[in-house]
Enzyme design. Sequence first.
Site, PDB file in Angstrom:
ATOM      1  N   GLY A   1       5.214  16.599  56.609  1.00 41.25           N
ATOM      2  CA  GLY A   1       5.855  17.421  55.592  1.00 41.25           C
ATOM      3  C   GLY A   1       5.323  17.186  54.187  1.00 41.25           C
ATOM      4  O   GLY A   1       5.939  17.619  53.214  1.00 41.25           O
TER       5      GLY A   1
ATOM      6  N   ASP B   1       0.842  -1.197   0.000  1.00 36.64           N
ATOM      7  CA  ASP B   1       0.000   0.000   0.000  1.00 36.64           C
ATOM      8  C   ASP B   1       0.877   1.247   0.000  1.00 36.64           C
ATOM      9  O   ASP B   1       2.017   1.230   0.466  1.00 36.64           O
ATOM     10  CB  ASP B   1      -0.901   0.018   1.231  1.00 36.64           C
TER      11      ASP B   1
END
Length: 526
Positions: free
Chosen positions: A319, A139
């Site tokens: 923290g 193709d």
Amino acid sequence: MQEYVEKVGVADVGQRLDVFWQTCLEEEGVGRSRVQAWIKDGRARINGQVCSKAATRLMPGQTLTLAPEYTDSSVVPDDGPLNVFFADEDLVVVNKTPAMTVHPAPSVAEPTLVHRVAHHFPALLSQSGERPGIVHRLDKDTSGLIVLALSESARLSLTQAFASREVYKEYLALVAGVPDSSGTVSLALGRHPSIKTRMAVVERGGRAAETRFELLWSAADRSASLVRVRIMTGRTHQIRVHMAALGHPLLGDAVYADKQTAARAPRQMLHAWQLRFEHPRSFESMEFCAPPPDDFLQVLRELCRERACIGLTGAVGSGKSTVRAVAEEMGVPVFCADRVVAEAYAKGGEGCAILEHHFGTRFTHPGGGVDKDLLRSALAESDSLRREVERLVHPLVRHALHAFRAAHDEDVTLAEIPLLCEAGLAAEIDLLAVVYCPDRLRHARLQGRGWSPERIVMVDSWQWPQDRKVGMAQLVVDNSGSLQDLHSRARALIQVVQEMLRGHAERCVDELCAIFENPDTMEEAD
């Protein structure tokens, strides 16, 4: 003189001779009336015997030949580049680039591969017809290996070899999803009933087609896979139609794939990788391998790119918010569960509506929205109430996390979720990172922010102990030092994950490229 050779398959039995050849040649613009004229002129044979009746019905196993009478070739050589793998006086093997049509046709205006070969190998034009040298096709947007005959004797021999399945053709394809580890597709192909430019799987009037495939690799997110494909027949668009029929269309295929799959690549990701045949004159075994071109590899690199959502958690005051802020400064998309809950608890929020549905206005302000202080006090007094509220709210966080992940394609994202482990959300992230701060230091910091010892104990009791979370984590950020130390370790966390993902992607591509350059032969199907 050009000659086509075909075998009658099961799906062809009972078909008229003229219909069979017109279907074979339709892509080249050959109409049925032209085929009928060739048959009437004695240019068609069945098992070597001339057949001049266009209405003859085909029988199983017959060998059909057609020698069409074309006008002399008017191919004008084109001096464009040509990637030649092999050439001698009989044939040339070329690695075709994508976006190049193989041979002239009425609908093709630009120079084709035939025009290019004619410039580099003028002997091609010694053959008559509109497709000199062509013995098989690719193709336009399929890249890879193709052989052209440079002499009439070579063309006849190679044409027969292709028709008799004596040529080994193998392709590489990138397809959507994850197909089976291997398989064979034997679905007859014919023209689409309503869209004549397409092929389709058909129950009647189609031609036998067989495709074998083997899974080589799948992307981490299972959205696409690399397969090797061997075709036993050479039907138009065979691989593209068969893989789409399996539910795994080729990436970039604008004809047979859905729009989303078609948009994932610049062309159909199909490459003629291996070609093996016997030389028509010397009978020497000819073997060729062409690794895929850059556009194919670029799509593969993108598929190898890994993404990771870091799930960030830790005890209260450990923290986490600082690590999240550093990640945001570094440009990392961040999800914050506390923000999600705050929005859900606001006036008109989904969380507020859920709590009102279950508890009335017990925990809401008169003007709307959840009274978080009142709710927190109630949770402190009743574990059963706390567990019920968590059961109602955690799905909101889960849903918001899914939406966040779907909206971000960056390599690294971060989701800060204080109750990630407790809410069963560990399976929703890729890497679990825990910010660890020794309890004595963490408690001192919380008290410095105005927390009472009783509140600290209460909130800690709502979460898993730190050592249990650390035991689940792949990454731990130590926050036993200064704030500057935490900033440095947060940046290191993000950088480590980024480098890890880049390393994985590079190794993935390298391993696949090694396969491309050192091929083996697909195992024969049982």
